[in-house]
Design an enzyme around this catalytic site. Structure first.
Site, PDB file in Angstrom:
ATOM      1  N   GLY A 215       6.452  -8.749   2.007  1.00 38.18           N
ATOM      2  CA  GLY A 215       6.524  -9.166   0.603  1.00 38.18           C
ATOM      3  C   GLY A 215       5.430  -8.456  -0.184  1.00 38.18           C
ATOM      4  O   GLY A 215       4.796  -7.521   0.305  1.00 38.18           O
ATOM      5  N   GLY A 217       1.721  -9.046  -2.298  1.00 37.76           N
ATOM      6  CA  GLY A 217       0.648 -10.036  -2.322  1.00 37.76           C
ATOM      7  C   GLY A 217      -0.433  -9.745  -1.311  1.00 37.76           C
ATOM      8  O   GLY A 217      -0.439  -8.704  -0.657  1.00 37.76           O
ATOM      9  N   ILE A 219      -1.499 -10.839   1.691  1.00 38.79           N
ATOM     10  CA  ILE A 219      -1.377 -10.582   3.133  1.00 38.79           C
ATOM     11  C   ILE A 219      -0.709  -9.236   3.420  1.00 38.79           C
ATOM     12  O   ILE A 219      -1.258  -8.431   4.173  1.00 38.79           O
ATOM     13  CB  ILE A 219      -0.746 -11.792   3.846  1.00 38.79           C
ATOM     14  CG1 ILE A 219      -1.802 -12.913   3.797  1.00 38.79           C
ATOM     15  CG2 ILE A 219      -0.332 -11.461   5.279  1.00 38.79           C
ATOM     16  CD1 ILE A 219      -1.450 -14.215   4.370  1.00 38.79           C
ATOM     17  N   GLU A 238      13.242  -7.342   0.813  1.00 37.42           N
ATOM     18  CA  GLU A 238      13.884  -7.785  -0.439  1.00 37.42           C
ATOM     19  C   GLU A 238      13.140  -7.256  -1.654  1.00 37.42           C
ATOM     20  O   GLU A 238      13.733  -7.054  -2.703  1.00 37.42           O
ATOM     21  CB  GLU A 238      14.032  -9.307  -0.485  1.00 37.42           C
ATOM     22  CG  GLU A 238      12.743 -10.067  -0.664  1.00 37.42           C
ATOM     23  CD  GLU A 238      12.959 -11.578  -0.717  1.00 37.42           C
ATOM     24  OE1 GLU A 238      13.657 -12.105   0.160  1.00 37.42           O
ATOM     25  OE2 GLU A 238      12.415 -12.217  -1.622  1.00 37.42           O
ATOM     26  N   GLY A 336      13.507 -15.384   0.406  1.00 35.29           N
ATOM     27  CA  GLY A 336      14.204 -14.794   1.552  1.00 35.29           C
ATOM     28  C   GLY A 336      13.539 -15.095   2.873  1.00 35.29           C
ATOM     29  O   GLY A 336      13.847 -14.451   3.883  1.00 35.29           O
TER      30      GLY A 336
END
Ligand code: COA
Length: 434
Positions: A215, A217, A219, A238, A336
């Site tokens: 994703g 961000g 992390i 995604e 997701g």
């Protein structure tokens, strides 16, 4: 057929004129993240008195949600599958309706349950063939656009032109509103020491040749520096952000070992800085696809060595993961997460990672808990969870017993909370865990 240039010129208009093309009762799909045409949405809000019962559908908002507000109710309303920071207050007041849904299901839900009929999105100016490109989004935007009665496009030269399923012919678009505003950006942020340690552990679980879902961000950004030594990684995600550019320029992401879409970076959408938006422009390696493809667990499962990395709010000692509910309210959504957890688990050599810091609120709250908060949903079930990673290490839960799970999770909990967690686990399982 009339020349596309004539169509384009005839349908160019001011944003106020475009707002008159919205009708009472319309069900409006707003493009995800940076693809949302903010000036068009603002014009709808300013024109609210002209509409009754217009409903909006939007995943993550960048640049606000001008169609949400107490004063707009009865005119404009949001049905959300993900709660963004810009209207968390309205969600708490009950103004926004929330629908729990896997992101893979979003296009079908918009079509069959919500019968959406309008799409608003940012596009590029038309190319020589008369096509504009929704360069930042395919996700749910293109599937909804393919059958919309009305498409309103904010034509903006800052939108990149990307490949995959992103093009719409000008004859299919009812209104063109030209702007040159800078598009919303997702800027990489400084990673904390804790995130760096989490990133290091995640990287240990990623073999050369793996295909990743990351994703945007803290992390994912923290994992990146540890991936610079890897070889032939691929991306099936995604959304993607700037980290992908870093790894492509370093020759780490090649996609050569992908078993599906070999050589391509496949994503539903692009959430990056303006620099990254320029990088994906006309780049043949990027392929934007709808989320009923990118997030379909049956598609994800075809990628050998698929590794997904997602964040969470809390994990209980059996491995149930809450990723969307905090302090008694719906904080975000499942997005997701489960699509990728399940798809990665089914893939040959696949792994799913749930990564989080061991504590929140300056160390006062443990994210590893005996029980999820009252009212918290299980986003990822204990039957689906595989690896959980904190700054204290890696807990492998997939296929493990309840006692084994509790023991593994205690070892990655913050030391300040381990005794209390052990006490509850020992009471429940009648055994010594330390
Ligand atoms: N209890 C109380 N507060 C908590 C908490 C907890 N268990 N966990 C986090 N918080 C607080 C943090 O301290 C922080 O507060 P602050 O802003 O005052 O410091 C705030 O909540 C945000 O936490 P953070 O961990 O930084 O959140 P994030 O922005 O990394 O988002 C999720 C984490 C889980 C909310 C987000 O990843 C999400 O919505 N996931 C679900 C969807 C998903 O996984 N999609 C995947 C495909 S992209």
């Amino acid at each position: 057929m009339t020349n596309w240039r004539e169509i384009y010129n005839a349908r160019r208009m001011t944003v106020q004129e475009a707002a008159t093309h919205l009708k009472s009762g319309d069900r409006v799909v707003v493009a995800h993240g940076p693809g949302a045409p903010i000036p068009v949405l603002e014009a709808f809000a300013a024109n609210k008195a002209a509409y009754q019962d217009v409903t909006f559908y939007h995943m993550v908002t960048h640049g606000g949600a001008p169609y949400v507000g107490e004063e707009l109710e009865g005119h404009l309303h949001l049905n959300a599958c993900f709660i963004s920071a810009s209207y968390r207050g309205e969600m708490e007041k009950g103004i926004v309706d929330f629908y729990p849904l896997h992101f893979s299901e979003f296009p079908a839900w918009l079509e069959h349950e919500m019968d959406s009929n309008v799409v608003v999105t940012v596009t590029t100016p038309p190319d020589e063939h008369g096509y504009v490109c929704c360069g930042l989004n395919c996700d749910y935007t293109i599937p909804a656009a393919r059958r919309a009665r009305t498409i309103i496009a904010e034509v903006n030269p800052n939108c990149p032109r990307t490949f995959g399923d992103t093009f719409i012919h000008v004859s299919d678009i009812e209104c063109f509103v030209e702007t040159e505003r800078p598009l919303c950006e997702s800027l990489p942020r400084e990673t904390t020491e804790v995130e760096k340690r989490i990133g290091g552990y995640c990287a240990e679980l990623i073999p050369d040749g793996a295909t990743l879902q990351l994703g945007v961000g803290g992390i994912p950004d923290a994992v990146l520096p540890f991936l610079l030594e890897k070889h032939d990684l691929g991306i099936h995600s995604e959304v993607i952000g700037d980290g992908v550019q870093v790894l492509m320029e370093a020759g780490v992401i090649t996609g050569k070992k992908k078993t599906l879409d070999t050589g391509l970076v496949v994503t539903g959408g692009v959430f990056g800085s303006a620099k990254f938006h320029r990088f994906v422009n006309e780049h043949p390696a990027f392929s934007l696809r709808p989320v009923n493809y990118t997030n379909d667990p049956r598609i994800i499962a075809q990628q050998k060595n698929m590794v997904s990395i997602n964040a969470c709010v809390q994990v209980d000692i059996t491995g149930q993961v809450n990723s969307e509910f905090m302090n008694g309210i719906q904080f975000s959504g499942m997005g997701g997460q489960v699509d990728f957890v399940r798809g990665a688990k089914m893939a040959e050599g696949g792994k799913s990672i749930i990564a989080c810091s061991s504590t929140a609120k300056k160390g006062t709250i443990s994210k590893i808990v005996p029980f999820l908060d009252p009212g918290a949903p299980v986003t990822t079930a204990r039957t689906d969870v595989d690896y959980v990673v904190t700054e204290y290490g890696i807990a492998h839960l997939g296929g493990r017993s309840l006692k084994e799970r509790a023991k593994a999770l205690l070892q990655i909990a913050h030391p300040d909370f381990r005794d209390a967690l052990a006490e509850e686990a020992e009471r429940r399982y009648h055994c010594k865990l330390f």
